[in-house]
Design a protein around this motif. Sequence first.
Motif, PDB file in Angstrom:
ATOM      1  N   VAL A   1      63.767  82.552  11.130  1.00 37.19           N
ATOM      2  CA  VAL A   1      65.047  82.406  10.894  1.00 37.19           C
ATOM      3  C   VAL A   1      66.332  82.648  11.414  1.00 37.19           C
ATOM      4  N   VAL A   2      66.333  83.052  12.172  1.00 38.36           N
ATOM      5  CA  VAL A   2      67.407  84.028  13.347  1.00 38.36           C
ATOM      6  C   VAL A   2      67.613  81.920  13.185  1.00 38.36           C
ATOM      7  N   SER A   3      66.616  81.895  14.494  1.00 37.35           N
ATOM      8  CA  SER A   3      66.712  80.138  15.132  1.00 37.35           C
ATOM      9  C   SER A   3      67.084  79.192  14.191  1.00 37.35           C
TER      10      SER A   3
ATOM     11  N   LYS B   1      70.842  75.432  11.819  1.00 32.08           N
ATOM     12  CA  LYS B   1      71.252  74.860  10.660  1.00 32.08           C
ATOM     13  C   LYS B   1      73.510  75.064  10.379  1.00 32.08           C
ATOM     14  N   CYS B   2      73.765  76.357  11.090  1.00 31.38           N
ATOM     15  CA  CYS B   2      75.103  76.378  10.221  1.00 31.38           C
ATOM     16  C   CYS B   2      75.871  76.570  10.742  1.00 31.38           C
ATOM     17  N   ILE B   3      76.000  77.598  12.719  1.00 28.19           N
ATOM     18  CA  ILE B   3      76.669  77.609  13.109  1.00 28.19           C
ATOM     19  C   ILE B   3      76.656  77.222  14.413  1.00 28.19           C
TER      20      ILE B   3
ATOM     21  N   LYS C   1      83.893  81.981   7.008  1.00 29.34           N
ATOM     22  CA  LYS C   1      83.342  82.180   5.488  1.00 29.34           C
ATOM     23  C   LYS C   1      82.936  80.515   5.250  1.00 29.34           C
ATOM     24  N   GLY C   2      83.013  80.198   5.789  1.00 34.71           N
ATOM     25  CA  GLY C   2      81.215  78.639   5.159  1.00 34.71           C
ATOM     26  C   GLY C   2      80.324  79.275   6.179  1.00 34.71           C
TER      27      GLY C   2
ATOM     28  N   ILE D   1      74.919  80.479   6.232  1.00 30.22           N
ATOM     29  CA  ILE D   1      73.781  81.727   5.865  1.00 30.22           C
ATOM     30  C   ILE D   1      72.550  81.979   5.133  1.00 30.22           C
ATOM     31  N   ASP D   2      74.192  83.048   4.827  1.00 33.29           N
ATOM     32  CA  ASP D   2      72.979  83.464   3.172  1.00 33.29           C
ATOM     33  C   ASP D   2      72.306  82.212   2.220  1.00 33.29           C
TER      34      ASP D   2
END
Length: 93
Positions: free
Chosen positions: A39-41, A46-48, A59-60, A65-66
């Motif tokens: 999940v972390v990787s 994808k998000c950071i 916020k984005g 991540i949520d």
Amino acid sequence: MSFLGLGATPAGPSGPVNQQAMQMALAELDLITDVFNKVVSSCHAKCINLRYAEPDLNKGESVCIDRCVAKFFDVNKKVGERLQQAGAASQAA
């Protein structure tokens, strides 16, 4: 006695340590650790942004991540249900 009964004493308050239960607990811990790392990787990629401009998530990134984590576990649940159905169908046949 330490976590999971791995302390210096071979017996806990209720008697000797059940080796089979210990192996099952360790296997479950390995599985949970593996899922967490996936999940972390996955969600990090994808998000950071790779170039960290701020020390905290914006916020984005937080919203991404949520959603990513929720989708990961939703898909994981659906795959598990399908595997159970396939296993039950193969045992019934």
